[in-house]
Structure formats: C-alpha cells, structure tokens
Design a protein around this motif. Structure first.
Motif, short mmCIF file in Angstrom:
data_model
loop_
_atom_site.label_atom_id
_atom_site.label_comp_id
_atom_site.label_asym_id
_atom_site.label_seq_id
_atom_site.Cartn_x
_atom_site.Cartn_y
_atom_site.Cartn_z
N SER A 30 0.84 -1.20 0.00
CA SER A 30 0.00 0.00 0.00
C SER A 30 0.87 1.24 0.00
O SER A 30 1.57 1.50 0.97
CB SER A 30 -0.89 0.04 1.25
OG SER A 30 -1.74 -1.06 1.30
N ALA A 34 -2.21 6.43 -1.20
CA ALA A 34 -3.36 5.68 -1.71
C ALA A 34 -4.65 6.38 -1.31
O ALA A 34 -4.68 7.18 -0.38
CB ALA A 34 -3.33 4.26 -1.15
N ALA A 36 -8.37 6.88 0.31
CA ALA A 36 -8.91 6.45 1.60
C ALA A 36 -10.18 5.66 1.33
O ALA A 36 -11.06 6.18 0.66
CB ALA A 36 -9.19 7.65 2.48
N PRO A 38 -7.08 2.82 2.03
CA PRO A 38 -6.02 2.29 1.17
C PRO A 38 -6.49 1.06 0.39
O PRO A 38 -7.38 0.34 0.85
CB PRO A 38 -4.91 1.91 2.15
CG PRO A 38 -5.20 2.70 3.37
CD PRO A 38 -6.69 2.88 3.42
N GLN A 39 -5.90 0.85 -0.76
CA GLN A 39 -6.25 -0.28 -1.60
C GLN A 39 -5.00 -1.11 -1.87
O GLN A 39 -4.35 -0.98 -2.91
CB GLN A 39 -6.86 0.20 -2.91
CG GLN A 39 -8.13 0.99 -2.68
CD GLN A 39 -8.67 1.62 -3.94
OE1 GLN A 39 -8.09 1.52 -5.01
NE2 GLN A 39 -9.80 2.28 -3.82
N PRO A 40 -4.63 -1.98 -0.91
CA PRO A 40 -3.41 -2.78 -1.09
C PRO A 40 -3.52 -3.72 -2.27
O PRO A 40 -4.62 -4.16 -2.63
CB PRO A 40 -3.28 -3.55 0.22
CG PRO A 40 -4.58 -3.43 0.91
CD PRO A 40 -5.33 -2.28 0.32
N ARG A 63 1.04 2.93 -8.79
CA ARG A 63 1.91 2.78 -7.61
C ARG A 63 3.10 3.72 -7.69
O ARG A 63 3.42 4.42 -6.73
CB ARG A 63 2.39 1.33 -7.51
CG ARG A 63 3.26 1.07 -6.31
CD ARG A 63 3.74 -0.36 -6.25
NE ARG A 63 2.69 -1.30 -6.56
CZ ARG A 63 2.88 -2.53 -7.00
NH1 ARG A 63 4.09 -2.99 -7.16
NH2 ARG A 63 1.87 -3.32 -7.25
N ARG A 66 2.08 7.37 -7.22
CA ARG A 66 1.81 7.67 -5.81
C ARG A 66 3.10 7.74 -5.00
O ARG A 66 3.25 8.61 -4.13
CB ARG A 66 0.85 6.65 -5.23
CG ARG A 66 -0.54 6.81 -5.77
CD ARG A 66 -1.50 5.82 -5.19
NE ARG A 66 -2.83 6.08 -5.71
CZ ARG A 66 -3.74 5.15 -5.88
NH1 ARG A 66 -3.49 3.88 -5.56
NH2 ARG A 66 -4.92 5.45 -6.37
N ALA A 73 5.45 3.68 2.10
CA ALA A 73 4.53 2.58 1.81
C ALA A 73 4.57 1.57 2.94
O ALA A 73 5.41 1.65 3.85
CB ALA A 73 4.93 1.90 0.49
N SER A 91 6.60 -0.86 7.34
CA SER A 91 6.35 0.44 6.70
C SER A 91 7.62 1.26 6.74
O SER A 91 8.47 1.08 7.60
CB SER A 91 5.19 1.18 7.39
OG SER A 91 5.50 1.42 8.74
#
Length: 147
Positions: A30, A34, A36, A38-40, A63, A66, A73, A91
């Motif tokens: 993620s 991303a 809201a 998040p879209q992993p 990706r 972003r 990430a 992270s």
C-alpha cells in the motif's frame, strides 16, 4: 507473542520476521498516497541482504505515481491458511530505481514459480519483454503477530 528488533542493526526486522518474509508468500503493498481507504495490491517481493524489501512494477503504474508524490509505503505478509496465525507489517520510505529490475523479476519468478514448467518459462519471457522498475522499501516501523 512478539519478538524484539535486532539490537545489532538499525533495521527493525527480527530474524523471526525475516524467516516469514523469505518465504514465497504474497505481500500486500500500500503506497502512502493511496485513496482512503487504502487499496493494497498483492505483489511478489524479496528481502535483500541489507534487509530492505524489493518489488517491481511498471514505470507508469499508479503505484509509482503515488510513490513519487509520497515516497512511503507498507507491506503486509501473512502465513497461509492452515498454519498458525502469523503476520508481519513493514512500513517505511521508498525509492524507485530503473536498474536491476529485470534481474529482480527473474529471481522472483524462480522463487514463486516452477520454471521447470514450460508455460511458466514463457510467462517469464513475457514479463522480461516489459520494462520494469524496482521499488525499494526501507523498513522503519514493523508490527508483527505470532500465535
């Protein structure tokens, strides 16, 4: 049960984390920028000798766009169903590199696929026909759970 960070390095990944991360499991990536919520996305990845996490993607992917806006990430990896519950969430900051991506694609195909299968060899050839970039995630924070 949780393990403590390795006191001999600045990297918060423990040996127990590395044992899970070095398995051929999907990671769910993620980018910080991303939407809201998040879209992993599931990805192939590897942990390097210096304990960074590398993956690959197309240079014009969402990706990468972003990550160029917000170079942070997270990656979550979990043990598969049927095993005791275990996961690691990493992270940190990211960088995007144009070098070494084809080699990474090849290593990861060897890790995730049986390249004795001619269909998978053709799949790898198709992947290598594309232009890729490497995404390097430098772990700064790690959360984990192990039952």
């Amino acid at each position: 049960m949780s393990a403590d960070a390795d006191p001999l390095t600045d990297n918060p990944l423990t040996q127990d984390d590395l044992d899970l991360l070095r398995r051929p499991l999907y990671g769910f990536f993620s980018p910080a920028a991303a939407p809201a919520p998040p879209q992993p996305r599931p990805i192939w990845y590897e942990v390097t000798a210096d304990r960074t996490v590398e993956s690959f993607t197309l240079p014009d992917s969402v990706r990468v766009r972003r990550l160029r806006q917000h170079p942070r990430a997270s990656l979550v990896v979990a043990a598969p169903v049927g095993e005791r519950e275990r996961w690691v969430s990493v992270s940190g900051s990211t960088t995007v590199h144009t070098d070494g991506a084809a080699e990474l694609v090849t290593r990861l195909a060897q890790r995730y696929w049986d390249l004795g299968d001619p269909v998978r060899v053709r799949d790898l050839d198709d992947l290598l026909a594309e232009t890729w970039v490497r995404v390097v995630l430098r772990p700064e924070k790690v959360a984990r759970y192990r039952m």
